[in-house]
Design a protein around this motif. Structure first.
Motif, PDB file in Angstrom:
ATOM      1  N   LYS A  50       0.837  -1.203   0.000  1.00  0.00           N
ATOM      2  CA  LYS A  50       0.000   0.000   0.000  1.00  0.00           C
ATOM      3  C   LYS A  50       0.870   1.250   0.000  1.00  0.00           C
ATOM      4  CE  LYS A  50      -4.101  -1.768   2.383  1.00  0.00           C
ATOM      5  NZ  LYS A  50      -4.933  -1.645   3.601  1.00  0.00           N
ATOM      6  N   PHE A  91      -3.926   4.759   6.296  1.00  0.00           N
ATOM      7  CA  PHE A  91      -3.477   4.598   4.917  1.00  0.00           C
ATOM      8  C   PHE A  91      -2.601   3.365   4.698  1.00  0.00           C
ATOM      9  CE2 PHE A  91      -4.806   8.994   4.755  1.00  0.00           C
ATOM     10  CZ  PHE A  91      -5.314   9.122   3.473  1.00  0.00           C
ATOM     11  N   ARG A  96      -6.538  -3.083   9.467  1.00  0.00           N
ATOM     12  CA  ARG A  96      -6.836  -1.775  10.042  1.00  0.00           C
ATOM     13  C   ARG A  96      -7.911  -1.829  11.115  1.00  0.00           C
ATOM     14  NH1 ARG A  96      -9.043   2.898   6.120  1.00  0.00           N
ATOM     15  NH2 ARG A  96     -10.952   1.705   6.434  1.00  0.00           N
ATOM     16  N   ASP A 127      -7.907   0.937   2.910  1.00  0.00           N
ATOM     17  CA  ASP A 127      -7.394   2.288   3.137  1.00  0.00           C
ATOM     18  C   ASP A 127      -8.394   3.308   2.592  1.00  0.00           C
ATOM     19  OD1 ASP A 127      -6.376   3.294   0.261  1.00  0.00           O
ATOM     20  OD2 ASP A 127      -5.963   1.150   0.474  1.00  0.00           O
TER      21      ASP A 127
END
Length: 371
Positions: A50, A91, A96, A127
């Protein structure tokens, strides 16, 4: 020791701890994204893929240390050791939801005008950029398209609600939501008569200033979307939403309380028949394209010649060929496909016989010219 008080008429009252926190949060003095997360396992839970994808998209060349780039983006800093903050987890964090359970978008399609029957639902927990892109795809999947066709030309797709306005609405919700509120999330809801995009978080200025003033609740998130060229630095998203829907002649509402909600009113049911009719036109055009694929160049040329009635001799002369079996087969084929008509159908072998293109054939010829 500092004391914080609130004014109540002529008296001052000492503020409770939760009131102080709420005031600091509401006025943007406490930034969610800047809070360091010593519980985040760096670099184990840091998603290198990412990170590399995003810095490539924003045009950063990784020549130095990765931590320097993260720090310059406002997403981490050295605190004895390098520590990622909430913005960095948003991000670049793996899994997450383990660290930020509230940071996701729920998209729902309902049947009717109430929250009763759910036809489709998606929760996006990647994200912020990927969540934004997936949300737009959800909207595009479930909202109607109008097809505009002029002079048998290529069709133009026109969404019932301008995509520009929807994109701005989703971006606004992601960028300006109150991430400190753990019991709520960004919601995108499609009803038969409207689309609602809402996010937790009060305005950081008066309601009367909406569209004239912009304050970034989450400046790091705002900056990332600006670097990705998805928003403008001037913060003109609300006005772009208003302008886009105004050009379409649609109604829009803003509801402002503990949540910020944008309500896009969909075209009325009376326009439904228009969407169906125009869609049928588009389908007819697609059928015409399929017919073109079945025709040779010489057969299309015959249709062009016969836009005005023409005899076999006239057609052969303009084609620059002699009478042959293949020419006769082409005429028979075009007659069977109802692309040609005979001017004297009761006497197919008449020496005065001529051929003329049908209305369908005229559309096909015009369409072929535009391809």
């Amino acid at each position: 020791m500092n004391r914080y008080c609130r004014k109540e008429r002529a008296n001052s009252q000492k503020m409770r701890r939760d009131e102080i926190f709420y005031y600091a949060q509401k006025t943007g003095k406490i930034r969610f994204e800047g809070q360091l997360r010593t519980d985040f396992k760096y670099p184990q839970d840091f998603d290198e893929l990412k990170f590399n994808n995003i810095i490539k998209r924003i045009g950063i060349t990784q020549t130095g240390e990765k931590e320097d780039i993260i720090h310059n983006l406002g997403m981490g800093q050295v605190n004895g050791k390098f520590v990622i903050n909430n913005g960095g987890i948003l991000f670049f964090g793996k899994n997450r939801e383990l660290y930020l359970r509230q940071a996701y978008i729920t998209c729902v399609l309902y049947k009717g005008k109430d929250k009763v029957k759910i036809l489709d639902r998606k929760d996006f927990r990647d994200d912020p950029v990927t969540d934004y892109e997936n949300t737009i795809k959800f909207l595009q999947q479930h909202l109607r398209l109008e097809y505009e066709i002029k002079d048998a030309g290529p069709r133009i797709e026109i969404p019932e609600i301008p995509y520009e306005a929807l994109r701005e609405g989703v971006l606004n919700a992601i960028i300006h939501r109150d991430y400190l509120e753990e019991g709520a999330r960004v919601m995108v809801e499609i009803f038969d008569d409207r689309v609602e995009i809402s996010n937790p978080g009060e305005l950081l200025f008066g309601k009367e200033e909406l569209g004239r003033k912009s304050v970034a609740r989450n400046p790091v998130i705002f900056d990332m979307f600006f670097r990705l060229d998805l928003i403008e630095k001037v913060g003109s998203g609300i006005n772009r939403i208003k302008n886009a829907v105004a050009q379409k002649g649609l109604k829009i509402e803003f509801q402002i309380d503990k949540f910020f909600t944008v309500i896009f009113h969909r075209p009325s049911d009376s326009l439904g028949s228009t969407f169906v009719r125009i869609k049928a036109q588009a389908q007819a055009q697609e059928a015409q394209v399929e017919i073109i694929d079945k025709l040779s160049e010489s057969e299309i040329k015959i249709l062009e010649i016969c836009m005005n009635p023409a005899s076999s001799k006239d057609i052969l002369l303009k084609l620059g060929i002699k009478r042959s079996g293949s020419f006769k087969n082409s005429l028979t084929k075009l007659l069977k496909m109802e692309l040609l008509n005979q001017t004297i159908p009761d006497s197919p072998s008449s020496p005065k016989q001529k051929y003329v293109t049908t209305e369908l054939a005229k559309n096909i010829v015009n369409l072929d010219r535009k391809q």
